[in-house]
Design a protein around this motif. Structure first.
Motif, PDB file in Angstrom:
ATOM      1  N   ILE A  71       0.858  -1.282  -0.117  1.00  9.83           N
ATOM      2  CA  ILE A  71      -0.040  -0.018  -0.193  1.00  9.83           C
ATOM      3  C   ILE A  71       0.996   1.245  -0.088  1.00  9.83           C
ATOM      4  N   TYR A  72       1.891   1.199   0.802  1.00 14.78           N
ATOM      5  CA  TYR A  72       2.917   2.476   0.836  1.00 14.78           C
ATOM      6  C   TYR A  72       3.686   2.607  -0.386  1.00 14.78           C
ATOM      7  N   ILE A  73       4.012   1.432  -1.084  1.00 13.20           N
ATOM      8  CA  ILE A  73       4.721   1.551  -2.499  1.00 13.20           C
ATOM      9  C   ILE A  73       3.574   2.106  -3.602  1.00 13.20           C
ATOM     10  N   ASN A  74       2.485   1.660  -3.501  1.00 10.49           N
ATOM     11  CA  ASN A  74       1.320   2.240  -4.386  1.00 10.49           C
ATOM     12  C   ASN A  74       1.068   3.532  -4.191  1.00 10.49           C
ATOM     13  N   TYR A  75       1.250   4.167  -2.934  1.00  9.02           N
ATOM     14  CA  TYR A  75       0.910   5.531  -2.364  1.00  9.02           C
ATOM     15  C   TYR A  75       2.052   6.233  -2.925  1.00  9.02           C
ATOM     16  N   LYS A  76       3.059   6.114  -2.778  1.00  9.18           N
ATOM     17  CA  LYS A  76       4.416   6.846  -3.256  1.00  9.18           C
ATOM     18  C   LYS A  76       4.454   6.745  -4.618  1.00  9.18           C
ATOM     19  N   ILE A  77       4.083   5.841  -5.477  1.00 11.38           N
ATOM     20  CA  ILE A  77       4.334   5.843  -6.864  1.00 11.38           C
ATOM     21  C   ILE A  77       3.357   6.821  -7.298  1.00 11.38           C
ATOM     22  N   ILE A  78       2.069   6.573  -6.992  1.00 10.52           N
ATOM     23  CA  ILE A  78       1.079   7.395  -7.366  1.00 10.52           C
ATOM     24  C   ILE A  78       1.245   8.825  -7.364  1.00 10.52           C
ATOM     25  N   LYS A  79       1.739   9.094  -5.994  1.00 11.30           N
ATOM     26  CA  LYS A  79       1.786  10.585  -5.648  1.00 11.30           C
ATOM     27  C   LYS A  79       2.905  11.221  -6.377  1.00 11.30           C
ATOM     28  N   GLU A  80       3.935  10.586  -6.989  1.00  9.31           N
ATOM     29  CA  GLU A  80       4.632  10.979  -7.744  1.00  9.31           C
ATOM     30  C   GLU A  80       4.185  11.210  -9.374  1.00  9.31           C
ATOM     31  N   ILE A  81       3.533  10.137  -9.670  1.00 10.59           N
ATOM     32  CA  ILE A  81       3.082  10.035 -11.014  1.00 10.59           C
ATOM     33  C   ILE A  81       1.841  10.935 -11.393  1.00 10.59           C
ATOM     34  N   ILE A  82       0.931  11.433 -10.422  1.00 10.60           N
ATOM     35  CA  ILE A  82      -0.172  12.269 -10.794  1.00 10.60           C
ATOM     36  C   ILE A  82       0.329  13.861 -11.153  1.00 10.60           C
ATOM     37  N   LYS A  83       1.506  14.032 -10.867  1.00  6.28           N
ATOM     38  CA  LYS A  83       2.322  15.144 -11.150  1.00  6.28           C
ATOM     39  C   LYS A  83       2.514  15.280 -12.648  1.00  6.28           C
ATOM     40  N   GLN A  84       2.359  14.488 -13.350  1.00  2.00           N
ATOM     41  CA  GLN A  84       2.638  14.252 -15.014  1.00  2.00           C
ATOM     42  C   GLN A  84       1.286  14.398 -15.718  1.00  2.00           C
ATOM     43  N   PRO A  85       1.469  14.645 -17.010  1.00  2.00           N
ATOM     44  CA  PRO A  85       0.386  14.533 -17.840  1.00  2.00           C
ATOM     45  C   PRO A  85      -0.254  13.259 -17.908  1.00  2.00           C
ATOM     46  N   SER A  86      -1.505  13.104 -18.072  1.00  2.00           N
ATOM     47  CA  SER A  86      -2.406  12.101 -18.103  1.00  2.00           C
ATOM     48  C   SER A  86      -1.985  11.075 -19.006  1.00  2.00           C
ATOM     49  N   ILE A  87      -2.431   9.808 -18.645  1.00  2.00           N
ATOM     50  CA  ILE A  87      -2.615   8.583 -19.610  1.00  2.00           C
ATOM     51  C   ILE A  87      -3.757   8.984 -20.365  1.00  2.00           C
ATOM     52  N   VAL A  88      -3.758   9.004 -21.728  1.00  2.00           N
ATOM     53  CA  VAL A  88      -4.970   9.042 -22.629  1.00  2.00           C
ATOM     54  C   VAL A  88      -5.071   7.626 -23.507  1.00  2.00           C
ATOM     55  N   PHE A  89      -6.479   7.324 -23.698  1.00  2.00           N
ATOM     56  CA  PHE A  89      -6.703   6.204 -24.424  1.00  2.00           C
ATOM     57  C   PHE A  89      -8.111   6.193 -25.155  1.00  2.00           C
ATOM     58  N   SER A  90      -8.162   5.548 -26.106  1.00  2.00           N
ATOM     59  CA  SER A  90      -9.582   5.547 -26.970  1.00  2.00           C
ATOM     60  C   SER A  90     -10.143   4.042 -26.701  1.00  2.00           C
TER      61      SER A  90
END
Length: 337
Positions: free
Chosen positions: A24-43
């Motif tokens: 849970i801590y690893i997931n939280y740490k990775i997501i906290k950094e990733i959300i600062k970046q542009p979004s994943i987009v898909f169709s």
């Protein structure tokens, strides 16, 4: 005896709790950094009938629709302010852009114009049969225009732009065999085309001065990496190139690797064992600290598309988080990050 069993049980439960809390801590740490970046987009077209282009929120796991058009094989611009994709619907067929600030749809070159250009340079025309099944693949922004695979064989890469509102098209590269994916990167004031074929990844220099004169074959190609792949989605490939052209991320069962193009060494990132599955849509994150990839459950008798599971892995630590597993019947047409 009972006390020993109870102690053992409590110890095992303690270990499980520690592992779960760490995950849970690893997931939280990775997501906290990733959300600062542009979004994943898909169709995609979901099994409930909802179709279009979506912005994926890694933190909440929710997909926000940003266009009713499905931008197939979509890709970001270098500044992440817009995407280009193939729109293949009754209302419009051809290349189009989507502004990522206001989500406005902008048609660029329709199929009629593209076919006219194709005929002028000796390529076969492409016919429109039905929505969703396109014969133009992997459009990307390039200079003041766009590049893309022409027809399903993926052996011809074209470059098209508009000059005085008139479509101009040329063959950027032509091979004797099909390819799975391509990337065009700039290095040392040169443009280099990277192609992924069935068993190898190779590069091809592009002469900027003669981009419209179809003489790229004179430069020859350099083989970068030989892989022992079995099978994977012919529409996505499974490699990506860093912007500085120093690293190549790719999957070779059962591992994800980073290949150093200067030292010719490969570094292990993480494992992804597959059982009747393929790895598709490998992408570096915008800051190139992470790798996004999707695992597709191959449908029984290919009655429908891949059932995708999203993953993100930290290149430095090898820590991996699983995001969403989508539903059977959900059809994905393209993903970028």
């Amino acid at each position: 005896m009972k006390k020993r069993i109870m102690k053992l049980f409590l110890f095992i439960m303690f270990i499980i709790c520690v592992v779960c809390l760490y995950k849970i801590y690893i997931n939280y740490k990775i997501i906290k950094e990733i959300i600062k970046q542009p979004s994943i987009v898909f169709s995609a077209r979901f099994k409930d009938g909802d179709k279009g282009t979506f912005k994926y929120d890694i933190q909440t796991g929710k997909a926000e629709k940003i266009s009713d058009y499905a931008f197939q094989d979509l890709s970001y611009s270098n500044d992440y302010e817009k995407i280009v994709g193939v729109v293949w619907e009754d209302k419009f067929q051809g290349l189009a852009e989507l502004d990522m600030k206001h989500y406005t749809f902008k048609p660029i070159i329709d199929l009629e114009e593209l076919n006219k250009c194709a005929k002028e340079i000796g390529l076969d025309e492409i016919k429109y049969n039905m929505p969703g099944i396109s014969n133009i693949h992997m459009p990307q922004f390039y200079k003041d225009g766009y590049t893309f695979f022409w027809e399903n064989t993926n052996d011809i890469i074209c470059y098209a732009n508009k000059q005085n509102n008139v479509c101009k098209m040329s063959v950027l590269y032509k091979s004797e065999h099909g390819n799975y994916s391509y990337h065009i990167k700039e290095k040392d004031d040169k443009d280099i085309l990277f192609l992924e074929s069935r068993y190898e990844v190779y590069s091809q220099k592009i002469d900027r001065l003669y981009i419209n004169k179809n003489n790229l074959e004179t430069f020859g190609k350099e083989e970068l990496l030989i892989t022992s792949r079995k099978s994977f989605s012919s529409s996505t490939g499974n490699m990506d190139i860093s912007n500085d052209i120093n690293r190549l991320s790719y999957y070779e069962e059962p591992n994800i690797y980073i290949y150093d193009l200067d030292t010719k060494n490969r570094n292990y990132v993480n494992s992804q064992h597959l059982l009747w599955q393929d790895v598709v849509y490998i992408k570096f994150s915008p800051d190139e600290r992470y790798i996004f990839y999707a695992v597709g459950d191959i449908p029984f008798f290919w009655t429908d598309g891949y059932r995708l599971i999203f993953y993100i892995v930290d290149i430095k630590t090898g820590n991996k988080i699983r995001l969403d597993k989508w539903e059977n019947g959900d059809m994905f047409y393209g993903i970028d990050w």
